[in-house]
Design a protein around this motif. Structure first.
Motif, PDB file in Angstrom:
ATOM      1  N   TYR A 530       0.826  -1.209  -0.050  1.00  0.00           N
ATOM      2  CA  TYR A 530       0.046  -0.050  -0.072  1.00  0.00           C
ATOM      3  C   TYR A 530       0.975   1.240   0.026  1.00  0.00           C
ATOM      4  O   TYR A 530       0.841   1.944   0.873  1.00  0.00           O
ATOM      5  CB  TYR A 530      -1.171   0.018   1.212  1.00  0.00           C
ATOM      6  N   TRP A 531       1.542   1.486  -1.107  1.00  0.00           N
ATOM      7  CA  TRP A 531       2.555   2.527  -1.041  1.00  0.00           C
ATOM      8  C   TRP A 531       1.824   3.969  -1.380  1.00  0.00           C
ATOM      9  O   TRP A 531       0.773   3.996  -1.899  1.00  0.00           O
ATOM     10  CB  TRP A 531       3.486   2.261  -2.341  1.00  0.00           C
ATOM     11  N   GLY A 532       2.529   5.022  -0.871  1.00  0.00           N
ATOM     12  CA  GLY A 532       1.628   6.232  -1.121  1.00  0.00           C
ATOM     13  C   GLY A 532       0.489   6.395  -0.322  1.00  0.00           C
ATOM     14  O   GLY A 532       0.518   5.607   0.777  1.00  0.00           O
ATOM     15  N   ASP A 533      -0.236   7.164  -0.474  1.00  0.00           N
ATOM     16  CA  ASP A 533      -1.303   7.403   0.368  1.00  0.00           C
ATOM     17  C   ASP A 533      -2.642   6.692  -0.294  1.00  0.00           C
ATOM     18  O   ASP A 533      -3.537   7.087  -0.775  1.00  0.00           O
ATOM     19  CB  ASP A 533      -1.842   8.982   0.433  1.00  0.00           C
ATOM     20  N   THR A 534      -2.301   5.413  -0.060  1.00  0.00           N
ATOM     21  CA  THR A 534      -3.441   4.449  -0.756  1.00  0.00           C
ATOM     22  C   THR A 534      -4.377   3.752   0.231  1.00  0.00           C
ATOM     23  O   THR A 534      -5.686   3.835   0.123  1.00  0.00           O
ATOM     24  CB  THR A 534      -2.688   3.223  -1.400  1.00  0.00           C
ATOM     25  N   TYR A 535      -4.025   3.199   1.309  1.00  0.00           N
ATOM     26  CA  TYR A 535      -4.893   2.744   2.417  1.00  0.00           C
ATOM     27  C   TYR A 535      -5.982   3.801   3.161  1.00  0.00           C
ATOM     28  O   TYR A 535      -5.359   4.693   3.411  1.00  0.00           O
ATOM     29  CB  TYR A 535      -4.036   2.013   3.536  1.00  0.00           C
ATOM     30  N   ILE A 536      -6.830   3.324   2.819  1.00  0.00           N
ATOM     31  CA  ILE A 536      -8.359   4.039   3.318  1.00  0.00           C
ATOM     32  C   ILE A 536      -8.367   5.394   2.534  1.00  0.00           C
ATOM     33  O   ILE A 536      -9.293   6.379   2.953  1.00  0.00           O
ATOM     34  CB  ILE A 536      -8.352   4.409   5.023  1.00  0.00           C
ATOM     35  N   LYS A 537      -7.433   5.582   1.585  1.00  0.00           N
ATOM     36  CA  LYS A 537      -7.881   6.769   0.716  1.00  0.00           C
ATOM     37  C   LYS A 537      -9.315   6.670   0.062  1.00  0.00           C
ATOM     38  O   LYS A 537      -9.596   5.879  -0.735  1.00  0.00           O
ATOM     39  CB  LYS A 537      -6.699   6.548  -0.500  1.00  0.00           C
ATOM     40  N   GLY A 538      -9.974   7.804   0.228  1.00  0.00           N
ATOM     41  CA  GLY A 538     -11.330   7.928  -0.426  1.00  0.00           C
ATOM     42  C   GLY A 538     -12.304   7.236   0.542  1.00  0.00           C
ATOM     43  O   GLY A 538     -13.604   7.517   0.097  1.00  0.00           O
ATOM     44  N   VAL A 539     -12.046   6.349   1.603  1.00  0.00           N
ATOM     45  CA  VAL A 539     -13.220   5.915   2.279  1.00  0.00           C
ATOM     46  C   VAL A 539     -14.343   7.066   2.760  1.00  0.00           C
ATOM     47  O   VAL A 539     -13.580   7.894   3.577  1.00  0.00           O
ATOM     48  CB  VAL A 539     -12.579   4.939   3.366  1.00  0.00           C
ATOM     49  N   ARG A 540     -15.313   6.654   2.620  1.00  0.00           N
ATOM     50  CA  ARG A 540     -16.395   7.812   3.260  1.00  0.00           C
ATOM     51  C   ARG A 540     -16.509   8.002   4.792  1.00  0.00           C
ATOM     52  O   ARG A 540     -16.710   8.795   5.395  1.00  0.00           O
ATOM     53  CB  ARG A 540     -17.865   7.507   2.540  1.00  0.00           C
ATOM     54  N   ALA A 541     -16.548   6.870   5.330  1.00  0.00           N
ATOM     55  CA  ALA A 541     -16.879   6.465   6.797  1.00  0.00           C
ATOM     56  C   ALA A 541     -15.900   5.587   7.448  1.00  0.00           C
ATOM     57  O   ALA A 541     -15.929   4.417   6.994  1.00  0.00           O
ATOM     58  CB  ALA A 541     -18.118   6.226   7.176  1.00  0.00           C
ATOM     59  N   GLU A 542     -15.129   6.130   8.643  1.00  0.00           N
ATOM     60  CA  GLU A 542     -14.123   4.841   9.146  1.00  0.00           C
ATOM     61  C   GLU A 542     -14.932   4.304  10.303  1.00  0.00           C
ATOM     62  O   GLU A 542     -14.533   3.177  10.698  1.00  0.00           O
ATOM     63  CB  GLU A 542     -12.866   5.526   9.777  1.00  0.00           C
ATOM     64  N   GLY A 543     -16.230   4.706  10.550  1.00  0.00           N
ATOM     65  CA  GLY A 543     -16.978   4.104  11.648  1.00  0.00           C
ATOM     66  C   GLY A 543     -16.161   4.447  12.898  1.00  0.00           C
ATOM     67  O   GLY A 543     -15.259   5.119  13.205  1.00  0.00           O
ATOM     68  N   PHE A 544     -16.942   3.739  14.093  1.00  0.00           N
ATOM     69  CA  PHE A 544     -16.173   3.960  15.495  1.00  0.00           C
ATOM     70  C   PHE A 544     -15.256   2.717  15.893  1.00  0.00           C
ATOM     71  O   PHE A 544     -15.280   1.759  15.574  1.00  0.00           O
ATOM     72  CB  PHE A 544     -17.291   3.665  16.642  1.00  0.00           C
ATOM     73  N   LEU A 545     -13.985   3.168  16.140  1.00  0.00           N
ATOM     74  CA  LEU A 545     -12.713   2.541  16.675  1.00  0.00           C
ATOM     75  C   LEU A 545     -12.607   1.541  15.622  1.00  0.00           C
ATOM     76  O   LEU A 545     -12.706   0.330  15.624  1.00  0.00           O
ATOM     77  CB  LEU A 545     -13.083   1.625  17.814  1.00  0.00           C
ATOM     78  N   ARG A 546     -12.248   1.840  14.363  1.00  0.00           N
ATOM     79  CA  ARG A 546     -11.720   1.155  13.151  1.00  0.00           C
ATOM     80  C   ARG A 546     -10.570   0.322  13.778  1.00  0.00           C
ATOM     81  O   ARG A 546      -9.528   0.723  14.163  1.00  0.00           O
ATOM     82  CB  ARG A 546     -11.485   1.955  12.175  1.00  0.00           C
TER      83      ARG A 546
END
Length: 633
Positions: A530-546
């Protein structure tokens, strides 16, 4: 020469530290990583005339170093310290690593390491070709943060003064760093480098006043005899007198199985989107697949068992609006699916990994009632793409999902991969409470995946990771006996071991063994690339205590695709050691060993586990991870 030796004997770890939960009733207030043996202070003073160990000695120095130690570019071997041999402890068919460090007060070019053969006293030989030397690429200390920590995602990893970078600056940077402003310390980070990246290319020139490790891996031939082997590695460069580093390899008689035969599960996550972003490759182009081949080749070294396939848009996996499965509205109004990209991706995965145990089709984002389940549908008549939200409030929600599920299951069955198929992805909660039932009505054979704090929380989940709670005891729960796919999520704040991207390599060696001891059958939720700003990029909601993924990449981007890290090389050895534990425990379960030998095996397994309990559960524990220096004994 005057020698002062200090021995510290630590007590066994307090039961509170192994309880699998924070104990808020103690004065430690939940801190389970206190020291069980510690030297508070010591000073050795000289009246003068003795070279300072804080000053780089003149000339070039070459020494062997433990594979788990991350070298900093300004390090040196102090005057008067004698280097030890490069030591390996291993078994046939296994891969084992170490480092040789070169420190210089002058510029060096053409650095080269030439291994010789290894020979035992009885004449057995391991050929020179079994030893391979690799360059290590430097990365600035302020880049350490990009490897990931906490719940993961670059928006949460912005502090360049992460623990290992700060430790390196205090130890190997200019004096007085503790009194510097934060801004000044960050600037000083940029002047030093750390070495975690094991590269395939040639050795780069070595500037004056710096050091650089050479990574050395011994691939023990499958037919090698047990015994102690000795040899040498020649180190040379323009500007230095050649050095000869002694090598010692202690080879045991048990044979390491090949990665596809590993019984412990590996669930590292390959990111097509990280690869495409790093190299500027068009998604699903020939170049994209060529570059991803390197990632899968590395993952094949641990027998990786998991791949993610995003179906909906804007998931935590960084796919934005892309999916490997194209939804098409035909001219006659029926729905069709294009599996071309999926098939090519699965072909690559199967070629390098074998059939993965888990192919995770992401049809839900696992936080709360997440009302976004978008797919893009291509209208065959107009050529236009429209976004369809397939949350359960849509009128045709159930019909469209059933059509897709039946089509995909039939396609996977035609490829012989239907048993690997899973729906995903739950966190602590379910993103769409009605979707599991709808998909079960169409594909009752297909289970779900999750990455929740507490593991499996719903009956239909069949493959999952877990962060807590665990209880480490002297008794192994023999996780290899578990049928479901149940792996460790090695995040800080858990109750087993932390393996964020910024952790030192020994944590990655140890985590597979610990997972087996507490009853899981592997490790997962670590990014491969997951190089660069890839992981969770664009996710709309992380929820509570991901629960998250604390490790962005275990592989570094090289000029032609993924290359391993020291952390990944330690993980490889951790999987090999886990197979040794499994083999021994299986002999005990089958009761095939004589009583005296069985007792010895139990003692060895217990002491191996007990001897690593100085690594606590709640955080990466960098200073404690450094105490692993006797791991080969």
């Amino acid at each position: 020469m005057n020698v002062l030796a200090v021995e510290i004997r630590a007590s066994d770890v307090h039961p509170v530290a192994l309880a699998g939960r924070k104990n808020w009733k103690t004065p430690h207030q939940g801190d389970v990583s206190w020291s069980h043996g510690q030297l508070w202070a010591m000073e050795v003073r000289s009246a003068g005339g003795v070279p300072s160990v804080l000053t780089r000695p003149e000339g070039v120095r070459v020494w062997a170093e433990d594979m788990h130690r991350i070298i900093i570019s300004s390090e040196f071997l102090a005057e008067g310290v004698s280097p030890a041999p490069l030591r390996f402890v291993g078994a046939p068919n296994g891969s084992f690593s170490g480092q040789i460090v070169v420190s210089t007060d002058r510029a060096l070019t053409g650095l080269k390491a030439t291994p010789g053969k290894l020979a035992s006293a009885d004449g057995a030989v391991i050929p020179a070709g079994a030893l391979k030397a690799f360059a290590m690429t430097p990365h600035r200390l302020d880049e350490w943060r990009t490897l990931g920590w906490g719940r993961g995602g670059m928006p949460h990893c912005t502090n360049p003064l992460v623990t290992p970078a700060s430790m390196a600056l205090v130890r190997h940077g200019p004096r007085g760093t503790a009194g510097m402003t934060r801004e000044r310390r960050i600037e000083e980070l940029k002047k030093l480098s750390f070495f975690d990246h094991v590269a395939a290319g040639p050795q780069a020139p070595l500037p004056a006043g710096t050091s650089r490790p050479i990574w050395v891996t011994l691939r023990v031939p499958a037919d090698a005899k047990g015994g102690t082997y000795r040899g040498r590695i020649r180190i040379e460069a323009a500007g230095m007198k050649p050095a000869s580093v002694p090598v010692e390899a202690e080879i045991h008689g048990w044979r390491v199985p090949g990665p596809r035969g590993f019984q412990a599960n590996a669930a590292l996550e390959q990111s097509p989107y990280g690869v495409a972003k790093q190299y500027g490759a068009r998604l699903w182009s020939d170049e994209h697949f060529r570059l991803m081949e390197a990632s899968f080749r590395q993952l094949g070294r641990i027998g990786n068992d998991w791949v993610n396939i995003p179906i909906i848009s804007l998931t935590e996996f960084g796919n934005m609006r892309d999916s490997m499965v194209r939804w098409i509205r035909r001219r006659d109004g029926t729905l069709a699916f294009d599996y071309a990209a999926l098939d090519r991706y699965l072909d690559l995965a199967v070629r390098r990994l074998g059939k993965p145990r888990v192919i995770n089709f992401i049809v839900m984002q696992g936080c709360g009632e997440n009302r976004w389940s978008d797919v893009d549908i291509l209208d065959e008549a107009t050529g236009r793409r429209t976004t369809k939200n397939l949350y359960h409030t849509a009128d045709d929600f159930a019909d469209l999902w059933r059509r897709f599920a039946r089509s995909l299951y039939g396609h996977m069955r035609s490829r012989g991969l239907e048993r690997s198929m899973h729906w995903g992805f739950l966190w602590d909660s379910v993103g769409d409470s009605e979707l599991p039932g709808v998909l079960a009505s169409a594909t009752p054979e297909v289970g779900w995946t999750s990455a929740a704090h507490r593991g499996k929380e719903r009956f239909y989940v069949k493959a999952y990771s877990q962060l807590l709670p665990f209880r480490l005891t002297e008794k192994s729960m023999m996780g290899w006996r578990k049928k479901e796919f149940h792996v460790l999520l090695p995040r800080g704040g858990g109750s087993l071991i932390a393996g964020p991207g910024v952790a030192f390599p020994f944590n990655f060696r140890l985590m597979v063994d610990r997972a087996l001891v507490v009853g899981m059958n592997g490790v997962g939720r670590m990014g491969a690339d997951y190089w660069g700003d890839t992981y969770i990029k664009g996710v709309r909601a992380e929820g509570f205590l991901r629960a998250g993924m604390p490790n962005h990449f275990m592989l570094w981007p090289g000029p032609d695709g993924a290359e391993p890290s020291a952390r990944f090389m330690a993980l490889i050895e951790g999987f090999q050691e886990a197979e040794a534990r499994i083999f021994l425990e299986q002999q005990l379960v089958r009761k095939v060993l004589p009583e005296k030998l069985a007792n010895k095996v139990r003692e060895v397994l217990y002491e191996h586990h007990r001897g690593t309990l100085f690594i606590p559960s709640m955080n990466a524990a960098h200073t404690r991870a450094e105490l692993c220096r006797d791991w080969q004994d």
